[in-house]
Design a protein around this motif. Sequence first.
Motif, PDB file in Angstrom:
ATOM      1  N   ILE A  11       7.608   5.534   0.458  1.00  0.00           N
ATOM      2  CA  ILE A  11       7.033   4.632   1.453  1.00  0.00           C
ATOM      3  C   ILE A  11       5.682   5.198   1.870  1.00  0.00           C
ATOM      4  O   ILE A  11       5.583   6.335   2.329  1.00  0.00           O
ATOM      5  CB  ILE A  11       7.962   4.496   2.677  1.00  0.00           C
ATOM      6  CG1 ILE A  11       9.330   3.961   2.246  1.00  0.00           C
ATOM      7  CG2 ILE A  11       7.319   3.591   3.724  1.00  0.00           C
ATOM      8  CD1 ILE A  11      10.356   3.937   3.351  1.00  0.00           C
ATOM      9  N   GLU A  12       4.665   4.394   1.701  1.00  0.00           N
ATOM     10  CA  GLU A  12       3.302   4.804   2.030  1.00  0.00           C
ATOM     11  C   GLU A  12       2.824   3.940   3.193  1.00  0.00           C
ATOM     12  O   GLU A  12       2.802   2.708   3.109  1.00  0.00           O
ATOM     13  CB  GLU A  12       2.413   4.579   0.807  1.00  0.00           C
ATOM     14  CG  GLU A  12       1.047   5.169   0.925  1.00  0.00           C
ATOM     15  CD  GLU A  12       0.316   5.040  -0.403  1.00  0.00           C
ATOM     16  OE1 GLU A  12      -0.728   4.390  -0.417  1.00  0.00           O
ATOM     17  OE2 GLU A  12       0.803   5.582  -1.415  1.00  0.00           O
ATOM     18  N   LEU A  13       2.466   4.571   4.303  1.00  0.00           N
ATOM     19  CA  LEU A  13       1.970   3.859   5.478  1.00  0.00           C
ATOM     20  C   LEU A  13       0.471   4.064   5.590  1.00  0.00           C
ATOM     21  O   LEU A  13      -0.029   5.177   5.431  1.00  0.00           O
ATOM     22  CB  LEU A  13       2.638   4.370   6.747  1.00  0.00           C
ATOM     23  CG  LEU A  13       4.145   4.167   6.869  1.00  0.00           C
ATOM     24  CD1 LEU A  13       4.667   4.837   8.123  1.00  0.00           C
ATOM     25  CD2 LEU A  13       4.482   2.690   6.868  1.00  0.00           C
ATOM     26  N   HIS A  14      -0.234   3.003   5.890  1.00  0.00           N
ATOM     27  CA  HIS A  14      -1.677   3.077   6.120  1.00  0.00           C
ATOM     28  C   HIS A  14      -1.903   2.779   7.599  1.00  0.00           C
ATOM     29  O   HIS A  14      -1.526   1.724   8.095  1.00  0.00           O
ATOM     30  CB  HIS A  14      -2.409   2.062   5.237  1.00  0.00           C
ATOM     31  CG  HIS A  14      -2.149   2.273   3.790  1.00  0.00           C
ATOM     32  ND1 HIS A  14      -2.915   3.107   3.019  1.00  0.00           N
ATOM     33  CD2 HIS A  14      -1.177   1.789   2.981  1.00  0.00           C
ATOM     34  CE1 HIS A  14      -2.443   3.117   1.783  1.00  0.00           C
ATOM     35  NE2 HIS A  14      -1.383   2.322   1.734  1.00  0.00           N
ATOM     36  N   LEU A  15      -2.507   3.730   8.285  1.00  0.00           N
ATOM     37  CA  LEU A  15      -2.707   3.629   9.732  1.00  0.00           C
ATOM     38  C   LEU A  15      -4.167   3.373  10.054  1.00  0.00           C
ATOM     39  O   LEU A  15      -5.063   3.835   9.342  1.00  0.00           O
ATOM     40  CB  LEU A  15      -2.241   4.913  10.408  1.00  0.00           C
ATOM     41  CG  LEU A  15      -0.827   5.399  10.059  1.00  0.00           C
ATOM     42  CD1 LEU A  15      -0.555   6.733  10.712  1.00  0.00           C
ATOM     43  CD2 LEU A  15       0.210   4.375  10.452  1.00  0.00           C
ATOM     44  N   ASP A  16      -4.403   2.694  11.166  1.00  0.00           N
ATOM     45  CA  ASP A  16      -5.789   2.514  11.612  1.00  0.00           C
ATOM     46  C   ASP A  16      -6.198   3.720  12.457  1.00  0.00           C
ATOM     47  O   ASP A  16      -5.422   4.667  12.622  1.00  0.00           O
ATOM     48  CB  ASP A  16      -5.951   1.185  12.351  1.00  0.00           C
ATOM     49  CG  ASP A  16      -5.181   1.110  13.665  1.00  0.00           C
ATOM     50  OD1 ASP A  16      -4.731   2.161  14.167  1.00  0.00           O
ATOM     51  OD2 ASP A  16      -5.025  -0.009  14.181  1.00  0.00           O
ATOM     52  N   GLU A  17      -7.390   3.671  13.015  1.00  0.00           N
ATOM     53  CA  GLU A  17      -7.913   4.825  13.761  1.00  0.00           C
ATOM     54  C   GLU A  17      -7.128   5.124  15.026  1.00  0.00           C
ATOM     55  O   GLU A  17      -7.171   6.234  15.556  1.00  0.00           O
ATOM     56  CB  GLU A  17      -9.396   4.629  14.094  1.00  0.00           C
ATOM     57  CG  GLU A  17      -9.717   3.420  14.933  1.00  0.00           C
ATOM     58  CD  GLU A  17      -9.812   2.131  14.126  1.00  0.00           C
ATOM     59  OE1 GLU A  17      -9.828   1.067  14.756  1.00  0.00           O
ATOM     60  OE2 GLU A  17      -9.841   2.167  12.889  1.00  0.00           O
ATOM     61  N   ARG A  18      -6.342   4.167  15.518  1.00  0.00           N
ATOM     62  CA  ARG A  18      -5.515   4.396  16.704  1.00  0.00           C
ATOM     63  C   ARG A  18      -4.118   4.885  16.353  1.00  0.00           C
ATOM     64  O   ARG A  18      -3.320   5.194  17.224  1.00  0.00           O
ATOM     65  CB  ARG A  18      -5.397   3.105  17.512  1.00  0.00           C
ATOM     66  CG  ARG A  18      -6.723   2.642  18.099  1.00  0.00           C
ATOM     67  CD  ARG A  18      -6.591   1.266  18.657  1.00  0.00           C
ATOM     68  NE  ARG A  18      -6.104   0.426  17.554  1.00  0.00           N
ATOM     69  CZ  ARG A  18      -5.667  -0.798  17.670  1.00  0.00           C
ATOM     70  NH1 ARG A  18      -5.623  -1.373  18.839  1.00  0.00           N
ATOM     71  NH2 ARG A  18      -5.264  -1.482  16.624  1.00  0.00           N
ATOM     72  N   GLY A  19      -3.788   4.898  15.063  1.00  0.00           N
ATOM     73  CA  GLY A  19      -2.469   5.338  14.632  1.00  0.00           C
ATOM     74  C   GLY A  19      -1.470   4.211  14.470  1.00  0.00           C
ATOM     75  O   GLY A  19      -0.300   4.458  14.217  1.00  0.00           O
ATOM     76  N   ALA A  20      -1.918   2.975  14.609  1.00  0.00           N
ATOM     77  CA  ALA A  20      -1.039   1.825  14.420  1.00  0.00           C
ATOM     78  C   ALA A  20      -0.936   1.502  12.929  1.00  0.00           C
ATOM     79  O   ALA A  20      -1.886   1.722  12.171  1.00  0.00           O
ATOM     80  CB  ALA A  20      -1.575   0.614  15.181  1.00  0.00           C
ATOM     81  N   ARG A  25       3.373   0.191   1.832  1.00  0.00           N
ATOM     82  CA  ARG A  25       3.769  -0.090   0.451  1.00  0.00           C
ATOM     83  C   ARG A  25       5.039   0.692   0.171  1.00  0.00           C
ATOM     84  O   ARG A  25       5.150   1.868   0.514  1.00  0.00           O
ATOM     85  CB  ARG A  25       2.657   0.355  -0.497  1.00  0.00           C
ATOM     86  CG  ARG A  25       2.926   0.058  -1.949  1.00  0.00           C
ATOM     87  CD  ARG A  25       1.685   0.398  -2.770  1.00  0.00           C
ATOM     88  NE  ARG A  25       1.519   1.829  -2.838  1.00  0.00           N
ATOM     89  CZ  ARG A  25       1.559   2.541  -3.963  1.00  0.00           C
ATOM     90  NH1 ARG A  25       1.735   1.944  -5.107  1.00  0.00           N
ATOM     91  NH2 ARG A  25       1.416   3.833  -3.945  1.00  0.00           N
ATOM     92  N   ILE A  26       6.024   0.057  -0.448  1.00  0.00           N
ATOM     93  CA  ILE A  26       7.275   0.708  -0.830  1.00  0.00           C
ATOM     94  C   ILE A  26       7.385   0.642  -2.346  1.00  0.00           C
ATOM     95  O   ILE A  26       7.232  -0.426  -2.939  1.00  0.00           O
ATOM     96  CB  ILE A  26       8.495   0.033  -0.190  1.00  0.00           C
ATOM     97  CG1 ILE A  26       8.388   0.099   1.336  1.00  0.00           C
ATOM     98  CG2 ILE A  26       9.788   0.688  -0.672  1.00  0.00           C
ATOM     99  CD1 ILE A  26       9.492  -0.655   2.052  1.00  0.00           C
ATOM    100  N   GLU A  27       7.639   1.797  -2.952  1.00  0.00           N
ATOM    101  CA  GLU A  27       7.777   1.861  -4.405  1.00  0.00           C
ATOM    102  C   GLU A  27       9.116   2.510  -4.752  1.00  0.00           C
ATOM    103  O   GLU A  27       9.424   3.590  -4.267  1.00  0.00           O
ATOM    104  CB  GLU A  27       6.629   2.686  -4.989  1.00  0.00           C
ATOM    105  CG  GLU A  27       6.602   2.726  -6.479  1.00  0.00           C
ATOM    106  CD  GLU A  27       5.374   3.461  -6.992  1.00  0.00           C
ATOM    107  OE1 GLU A  27       5.512   4.081  -8.058  1.00  0.00           O
ATOM    108  OE2 GLU A  27       4.328   3.442  -6.345  1.00  0.00           O
TER     109      GLU A  27
END
Length: 70
Positions: A11-20, A25-27
């Motif tokens: 599981i790959e999480l992409h966060l914005d500058e605030r951490g949200a 993406r799940i592989e």
Amino acid sequence: NNNSSRFGKWIELHLDERGAVNSARIEAYLLEKARVPQQQQGERSYHVFYQLLLSEFAPQLGLATADAYR
């Protein structure tokens, strides 16, 4: 059967500058290509356990050398 222990998920999480969470993406992937029922004489497994035996943590965990676990 994707719920089998032979499968894993990354599981790959992409966060914005605030951490949200911005996106994710799940592989799914196969953890093993083939099952080996037993080892040949003198052969050794490359399991993570052997890496642990060689680590600095082995004495703290009371682990012996690899030969003791063959």
